[in-house]
Design a protein around this motif. Structure first.
Motif, PDB file in Angstrom:
ATOM      1  N   UNK A  60       0.817  -1.215   0.000  1.00 48.23           N
ATOM      2  CA  UNK A  60       0.000   0.000   0.000  1.00 48.23           C
ATOM      3  C   UNK A  60       0.852   1.266   0.000  1.00 48.23           C
ATOM      4  N   UNK A  61       2.145   1.111   0.327  1.00 50.32           N
ATOM      5  CA  UNK A  61       3.044   2.268   0.369  1.00 50.32           C
ATOM      6  C   UNK A  61       3.623   2.616  -0.997  1.00 50.32           C
ATOM      7  N   UNK A  62       3.444   1.744  -1.959  1.00 50.01           N
ATOM      8  CA  UNK A  62       4.009   2.028  -3.282  1.00 50.01           C
ATOM      9  C   UNK A  62       2.959   1.753  -4.361  1.00 50.01           C
ATOM     10  N   UNK A  63       2.924   0.543  -4.903  1.00 50.05           N
ATOM     11  CA  UNK A  63       1.983   0.244  -5.997  1.00 50.05           C
ATOM     12  C   UNK A  63       0.541   0.566  -5.606  1.00 50.05           C
ATOM     13  N   UNK A  69       8.956  -3.417 -13.737  1.00 52.88           N
ATOM     14  CA  UNK A  69       7.968  -2.444 -13.289  1.00 52.88           C
ATOM     15  C   UNK A  69       8.681  -1.449 -12.379  1.00 52.88           C
ATOM     16  N   UNK A  70       8.033  -0.321 -12.162  1.00 48.62           N
ATOM     17  CA  UNK A  70       8.572   0.703 -11.279  1.00 48.62           C
ATOM     18  C   UNK A  70       7.406   1.454 -10.658  1.00 48.62           C
ATOM     19  N   UNK A  71       7.522   1.765  -9.383  1.00 50.19           N
ATOM     20  CA  UNK A  71       6.482   2.528  -8.704  1.00 50.19           C
ATOM     21  C   UNK A  71       7.088   3.621  -7.855  1.00 50.19           C
ATOM     22  N   UNK A  72       6.436   4.771  -7.842  1.00 50.43           N
ATOM     23  CA  UNK A  72       6.786   5.810  -6.891  1.00 50.43           C
ATOM     24  C   UNK A  72       6.311   5.328  -5.520  1.00 50.43           C
ATOM     25  N   UNK A 128       7.933  10.353  -0.819  1.00 50.55           N
ATOM     26  CA  UNK A 128       9.139  10.931  -0.209  1.00 50.55           C
ATOM     27  C   UNK A 128      10.386  10.687  -1.045  1.00 50.55           C
ATOM     28  N   UNK A 129      10.280  10.929  -2.342  1.00 52.95           N
ATOM     29  CA  UNK A 129      11.416  10.765  -3.265  1.00 52.95           C
ATOM     30  C   UNK A 129      11.992   9.354  -3.209  1.00 52.95           C
ATOM     31  N   UNK A 130      11.121   8.375  -3.195  1.00 51.87           N
ATOM     32  CA  UNK A 130      11.574   6.977  -3.288  1.00 51.87           C
ATOM     33  C   UNK A 130      10.932   6.340  -4.511  1.00 51.87           C
ATOM     34  N   UNK A 131      11.729   5.630  -5.255  1.00 54.95           N
ATOM     35  CA  UNK A 131      11.261   4.972  -6.466  1.00 54.95           C
ATOM     36  C   UNK A 131      11.732   3.526  -6.405  1.00 54.95           C
ATOM     37  N   UNK A 132      10.813   2.592  -6.538  1.00 56.26           N
ATOM     38  CA  UNK A 132      11.137   1.180  -6.444  1.00 56.26           C
ATOM     39  C   UNK A 132      10.972   0.504  -7.799  1.00 56.26           C
TER      40      UNK A 132
END
Lengths: 110, 116
Positions: A26-29, A90-93, A96-100
């Motif tokens: 829930x914190x990213x995708x 895949x990539x998700x914001x 707080x300026x974090x990209x996974x």
């Protein structure tokens, strides 16, 4: 930061469809519609093929489509072609300026 | 169409400093966050730093103490320095622009090998 989870590999015959999952939290995708997908050939830079969960940039074939349900995003390649054999990320914001980025999936065309 | 061209040393000795530069050209540059992403051989990309012109850089926490990123507005270039490198820092380093939920464009990549 942990990578998003993707299957290590998927395969299909020409003309078939394959789907690659990308599981986060829930914190990213699940928290943002900032999911993108990239295709990467050996010794080349990643190429954007889907942005904002389900939007294709100009020039990307419509056989590539993206979707999201909860904390899992998916990329579907319909009508698989030999040229689709590549690695996909895949990539998700994640705020707080974090990209996974995802762990990556190798697509093999049989 | 925004394009990126990057350069830097491909071989760095352990404990020394990795330095890379990326030039931005073409199109409207407004709204972009300029970033560095690295990809160890056979592994997934990892975002490591970003900056918006005139702003403060942001770094991945695991590398924050060793990273410095800056943007030269007069030349439309941005740079990355990573100090005290080890073999674990060997990777292809890409510059990229983040805009409206995606990384696009990308530089061509620079393979950096840390070895004596």
């Amino acid at each position: 930061q942990s990578a998003l989870t993707q299957p290590h590999s998927v395969s299909g015959s020409p003309g078939q469809s394959v789907t690659i999952s990308c599981t986060g939290s829930n914190d990213d995708v699940g928290g943002y519609n900032y999911v993108s997908w990239y295709q990467q050939y050996p010794d080349s830079a990643p190429k954007l093929i889907v942005t904002s969960v389900n939007k294709r940039p100009s020039g990307v074939p419509d056989r590539f489509s993206g979707s999201k349900s909860g904390s899992t995003a998916s990329l579907t390649i319909s009508g698989l072609q030999a040229e689709d054999e590549a690695d996909y990320y895949c990539c998700s914001y994640a705020g707080s300026s974090r990209y996974l980025f995802g762990s990556g999936t190798k697509v093999t065309v049989l | 169409q925004v394009q990126l061209q990057q350069w830097g040393a491909g071989l760095v000795k352990p404990s020394e400093t990795l330095s890379l530069t990326c030039a931005v050209s073409g199109g409207s540059l407004n709204g972009y966050y300029w970033t560095w992403i690295r990809q160890p051989p056979g592994r997934a990309p990892e975002w490591i730093a970003e900056i918006i012109p005139g702003g403060r850089p942001n770094y991945v926490p695991s590398l924050k103490s060793r990273l410095t990123m800056s943007f030269d507005t007069s030349n439309n270039q941005f740079s990355l320095q990573l100090t005290s490198v080890t073999a674990a820092d060997s990777a292809v380093y890409y510059c990229a622009g983040w805009y409206m939920s995606r990384f696009d464009p990308w530089g061509q990549g620079t393979l950096v090998t840390v070895s004596s």
